[in-house]
Design a protein around this motif. Structure first.
Motif, PDB file in Angstrom:
ATOM      1  N   ALA A 143       0.830  -1.209   0.000  1.00 25.43           N
ATOM      2  CA  ALA A 143       0.000   0.000   0.000  1.00 25.43           C
ATOM      3  C   ALA A 143       0.863   1.257   0.000  1.00 25.43           C
ATOM      4  CB  ALA A 143      -0.930  -0.014   1.213  1.00 25.43           C
ATOM      5  N   ARG A 144       1.917   1.233   0.828  1.00 30.20           N
ATOM      6  CA  ARG A 144       2.799   2.406   0.886  1.00 30.20           C
ATOM      7  C   ARG A 144       3.596   2.580  -0.409  1.00 30.20           C
ATOM      8  NH1 ARG A 144       3.340   4.891   5.929  1.00 30.20           N
ATOM      9  NH2 ARG A 144       1.306   4.649   6.911  1.00 30.20           N
ATOM     10  N   MET A 145       3.963   1.460  -1.022  1.00 25.49           N
ATOM     11  CA  MET A 145       4.679   1.547  -2.299  1.00 25.49           C
ATOM     12  C   MET A 145       3.819   2.234  -3.350  1.00 25.49           C
ATOM     13  SD  MET A 145       6.345  -2.258  -2.372  1.00 25.49           S
ATOM     14  CE  MET A 145       6.930  -2.152  -4.055  1.00 25.49           C
ATOM     15  N   ILE A 146       2.550   1.866  -3.415  1.00 23.77           N
ATOM     16  CA  ILE A 146       1.641   2.443  -4.401  1.00 23.77           C
ATOM     17  C   ILE A 146       1.469   3.929  -4.160  1.00 23.77           C
ATOM     18  CG2 ILE A 146      -0.758   2.479  -5.191  1.00 23.77           C
ATOM     19  CD1 ILE A 146      -0.856  -0.539  -4.583  1.00 23.77           C
ATOM     20  N   ARG A 147       1.228   4.297  -2.893  1.00 22.33           N
ATOM     21  CA  ARG A 147       0.886   5.687  -2.597  1.00 22.33           C
ATOM     22  C   ARG A 147       2.106   6.586  -2.457  1.00 22.33           C
ATOM     23  NH1 ARG A 147      -1.976   4.151   1.836  1.00 22.33           N
ATOM     24  NH2 ARG A 147      -1.368   6.083   2.851  1.00 22.33           N
ATOM     25  N   SER A 148       3.306   5.991  -2.379  1.00 21.65           N
ATOM     26  CA  SER A 148       4.512   6.804  -2.216  1.00 21.65           C
ATOM     27  C   SER A 148       4.788   7.691  -3.432  1.00 21.65           C
ATOM     28  CB  SER A 148       5.726   5.904  -1.951  1.00 21.65           C
ATOM     29  OG  SER A 148       6.047   5.130  -3.098  1.00 21.65           O
ATOM     30  N   VAL A 149       4.248   7.312  -4.583  1.00 20.05           N
ATOM     31  CA  VAL A 149       4.519   8.088  -5.793  1.00 20.05           C
ATOM     32  C   VAL A 149       3.408   9.096  -6.099  1.00 20.05           C
ATOM     33  CG1 VAL A 149       5.967   6.306  -6.822  1.00 20.05           C
ATOM     34  CG2 VAL A 149       3.502   6.253  -7.208  1.00 20.05           C
ATOM     35  N   TRP A 150       2.399   9.179  -5.222  1.00 21.28           N
ATOM     36  CA  TRP A 150       1.298  10.127  -5.397  1.00 21.28           C
ATOM     37  C   TRP A 150       1.413  11.264  -4.383  1.00 21.28           C
ATOM     38  CZ3 TRP A 150      -2.035   9.771  -9.428  1.00 21.28           C
ATOM     39  CH2 TRP A 150      -2.077   8.553 -10.103  1.00 21.28           C
TER      40      TRP A 150
ATOM     41  N   HIS B  84      -6.964  -2.374   1.543  1.00 18.45           N
ATOM     42  CA  HIS B  84      -5.809  -2.055   2.380  1.00 18.45           C
ATOM     43  C   HIS B  84      -5.390  -0.595   2.210  1.00 18.45           C
ATOM     44  CE1 HIS B  84      -1.511  -3.350   3.821  1.00 18.45           C
ATOM     45  NE2 HIS B  84      -2.066  -2.454   4.610  1.00 18.45           N
ATOM     46  N   ASN B  85      -5.402  -0.119   0.965  1.00 18.59           N
ATOM     47  CA  ASN B  85      -5.013   1.264   0.716  1.00 18.59           C
ATOM     48  C   ASN B  85      -5.936   2.258   1.405  1.00 18.59           C
ATOM     49  OD1 ASN B  85      -2.782   2.387  -0.783  1.00 18.59           O
ATOM     50  ND2 ASN B  85      -3.308   0.949  -2.414  1.00 18.59           N
ATOM     51  N   MET B  86      -7.239   2.021   1.323  1.00 17.77           N
ATOM     52  CA  MET B  86      -8.170   2.972   1.930  1.00 17.77           C
ATOM     53  C   MET B  86      -8.107   2.925   3.457  1.00 17.77           C
ATOM     54  SD  MET B  86      -9.279   4.645  -0.551  1.00 17.77           S
ATOM     55  CE  MET B  86     -10.625   5.615   0.124  1.00 17.77           C
ATOM     56  N   LEU B  87      -7.880   1.733   4.007  1.00 20.04           N
ATOM     57  CA  LEU B  87      -7.703   1.630   5.461  1.00 20.04           C
ATOM     58  C   LEU B  87      -6.469   2.403   5.902  1.00 20.04           C
ATOM     59  CD1 LEU B  87      -8.510  -2.144   6.109  1.00 20.04           C
ATOM     60  CD2 LEU B  87      -9.757  -0.197   7.042  1.00 20.04           C
ATOM     61  N   ASP B  88      -5.374   2.219   5.175  1.00 22.09           N
ATOM     62  CA  ASP B  88      -4.111   2.856   5.552  1.00 22.09           C
ATOM     63  C   ASP B  88      -4.159   4.364   5.332  1.00 22.09           C
ATOM     64  OD1 ASP B  88      -1.386   2.413   6.474  1.00 22.09           O
ATOM     65  OD2 ASP B  88      -0.761   3.065   4.481  1.00 22.09           O
ATOM     66  N   TRP B  89      -4.892   4.782   4.298  1.00 21.59           N
ATOM     67  CA  TRP B  89      -5.006   6.201   3.970  1.00 21.59           C
ATOM     68  C   TRP B  89      -5.963   6.908   4.922  1.00 21.59           C
ATOM     69  CZ3 TRP B  89      -5.160   7.643  -1.907  1.00 21.59           C
ATOM     70  CH2 TRP B  89      -4.926   8.999  -2.064  1.00 21.59           C
TER      71      TRP B  89
ATOM     72  N   ASN C 194       7.749  -6.913  -2.616  1.00 22.61           N
ATOM     73  CA  ASN C 194       6.328  -7.236  -2.718  1.00 22.61           C
ATOM     74  C   ASN C 194       6.066  -8.532  -3.481  1.00 22.61           C
ATOM     75  OD1 ASN C 194       7.380  -5.688  -4.936  1.00 22.61           O
ATOM     76  ND2 ASN C 194       5.336  -5.697  -5.809  1.00 22.61           N
ATOM     77  N   VAL C 195       7.107  -9.185  -3.985  1.00 24.30           N
ATOM     78  CA  VAL C 195       6.941 -10.391  -4.790  1.00 24.30           C
ATOM     79  C   VAL C 195       6.919 -11.623  -3.887  1.00 24.30           C
ATOM     80  CG1 VAL C 195       7.899 -11.795  -6.660  1.00 24.30           C
ATOM     81  CG2 VAL C 195       8.091  -9.296  -6.740  1.00 24.30           C
ATOM     82  N   THR C 196       5.975 -12.528  -4.122  1.00 26.92           N
ATOM     83  CA  THR C 196       5.865 -13.748  -3.326  1.00 26.92           C
ATOM     84  C   THR C 196       7.163 -14.562  -3.374  1.00 26.92           C
ATOM     85  OG1 THR C 196       4.620 -15.794  -3.027  1.00 26.92           O
ATOM     86  CG2 THR C 196       4.914 -15.054  -5.270  1.00 26.92           C
ATOM     87  N   PRO C 197       7.534 -15.210  -2.284  1.00 29.66           N
ATOM     88  CA  PRO C 197       8.716 -16.089  -2.325  1.00 29.66           C
ATOM     89  C   PRO C 197       8.449 -17.404  -3.040  1.00 29.66           C
ATOM     90  CG  PRO C 197       7.727 -16.151  -0.148  1.00 29.66           C
ATOM     91  CD  PRO C 197       6.987 -15.077  -0.913  1.00 29.66           C
ATOM     92  N   GLY C 198       7.178 -17.722  -3.282  1.00 30.93           N
ATOM     93  CA  GLY C 198       6.893 -18.969  -3.987  1.00 30.93           C
ATOM     94  C   GLY C 198       5.467 -19.417  -3.787  1.00 30.93           C
ATOM     95  N   TYR C 199       5.156 -20.606  -4.304  1.00 30.34           N
ATOM     96  CA  TYR C 199       3.816 -21.180  -4.216  1.00 30.34           C
ATOM     97  C   TYR C 199       3.765 -22.227  -3.106  1.00 30.34           C
ATOM     98  CZ  TYR C 199       3.220 -18.854  -8.687  1.00 30.34           C
ATOM     99  OH  TYR C 199       3.157 -17.917  -9.674  1.00 30.34           O
TER     100      TYR C 199
END
Length: 381
Positions: A1-8, A40-45, A188-193
């Motif tokens: 969420a912070r990664m997305i909003r850090s550029v706005w 998650h974004n709206m909760l954090d914002w 943010n990338v999953t370590p695996g399945y």
């Protein structure tokens, strides 16, 4: 969420809306787009999220429209299929358009590539209501990237872009046939399945980059800071009989956009064939307005006005793309919309090209039938 909003510029957005952000969204929380990009974004914002029980399907669209008439949102983020349905209704319903654009300061899409025609239609209504265009950005990623890996976070009027990597992400572009395949590494990338070592090993390369399965290209090779553009799914690439590669994703978006709203989607056919032909899905609400009558879909797909609009648009497309790798030879209009329940539509609202062709093999056979009686819902270009 912070990664997305850090550029706005969040303070600027809050200032423009005069308070906390408001959203009304249907995306399911069982999927990473609805759970992380929205909830998650709206909760954090600290904003307000209304749960929309509607969806961009014939059965649930009326509920979505009713909700959007009741809630004046400050931003709207959804998948291209929902934007396509909303564009048609905004053009038709002045009350909906007035409420929708009243407080709106930004729009966004993700999950699939969106046609330029949808953007232009939405902006035409926005200008009528507000006197100006409203920013419409794009986010890009996958379930495995939680979900956003990059986005377009600057004023932009071109659809199909994926922007630049978010802070914490590294992109790698690898040659694949005639294109560049995109891979990503980041926090943010999953370590695996879960409990599936074989699939995990297959999903990552020797440097630990996750293989997204998409092709990308630079908007401007001499100015990489302008970002990347989506260049199709590598799994959807196929060859014609003469060995020419076809990018199904690119052809699909361009062809649908060329019809100006008459087609809502298309399946690109032609594996081992001599030319490209489409299974076309009409935009029922838009076509009913075009013909001036509330006709059932069985009649719409045979109506001369619908045929003329689609044929004229694809003629322009073919003139701009005369090569066999992009030129559309025929379109067979479908009497039934693609169904999510049988796998024709993905969770992201994106049409599954191979699955739809497999389920409609009889239609593909008709599409490539060149002798005998031809159906009256077939357009020869």
């Amino acid at each position: 969420a912070r990664m997305i909003r850090s550029v706005w510029d969040e303070e600027r957005l809050d200032e423009m809306t005069g308070g906390p952000q408001v959203m009304c969204n249907f995306l399911p929380w069982s999927h990473t787009y609805g759970a992380h990009s929205i909830l998650h974004n709206m909760l954090d914002w600290g904003g307000t999220l209304y749960i929309d029980q509607g969806a961009p399907t014939p059965a649930r669209l009326p509920e979505m429209l009713r909700n959007l008439k009741e809630v004046s949102t400050t931003q709207h983020t959804t998948v291209p299929a929902a934007w396509a349905a909303l564009a048609t209704e905004l053009e038709r319903d002045d009350q909906l358009a007035e409420v929708f654009f009243r407080r709106l300061v930004c729009m966004a899409y993700g999950g699939a590539s969106m046609g330029q025609d949808i953007y232009e239609r939405i902006q035409a209504v926005a200008v009528c209501i507000t006197g100006e265009r409203i920013s419409l950005s794009a986010g890009y990623g996958a379930t495995e990237t939680a979900p956003t890996a990059s986005n377009v976070h600057w004023p932009n009027d071109r659809m199909g872009l994926i922007g630049l990597p978010l802070p914490g992400n590294t992109f790698k572009m690898v040659p694949n046939a005639e294109k560049m395949e995109l891979r990503v590494k980041g926090v943010n990338v999953t370590p695996g399945y879960f409990r599936n070592e074989a699939k995990t090993k297959e999903a990552f390369d020797e440097e630990g980059f996750y293989k997204l399965g998409d092709a990308v290209k630079f908007v401007d090779p001499d100015a990489p800071e302008r970002g990347l553009a989506f260049d199709g799914r590598t799994a959807e690439e196929f060859k014609l009989a003469n060995g020419t590669w076809v990018s199904a994703g690119t052809v699909r978006v361009q062809a649908v956009a060329a019809t100006g709203g008459a087609l809502s989607d298309a399946v690109v056919c032609g594996l081992n064939q001599n030319d490209i032909r489409l299974l076309g899905f009409v935009n029922e609400a838009w076509c009913k307005r075009l013909v001036g009558d509330d006709l059932p879909i069985e009649e719409l797909i045979r109506h001369p006005a619908v045929h003329e609009k689609i044929s004229a648009g694809l003629a322009v497309h073919n003139k701009a793309h005369p090569n066999v790798s992009a030129r559309v030879a025929r379109v067979l209009l479908q009497a039934t919309a693609p169904l999510a329940d049988n796998g024709e539509i993905t969770e992201k609202g994106y049409i599954n090209q191979s699955r739809t062709q497999a389920l409609r093999q009889d239609q593909v056979d008709i599409l490539y039938k060149d002798t005998g009686d031809l159906p009256d819902n077939l357009l020869i270009l």
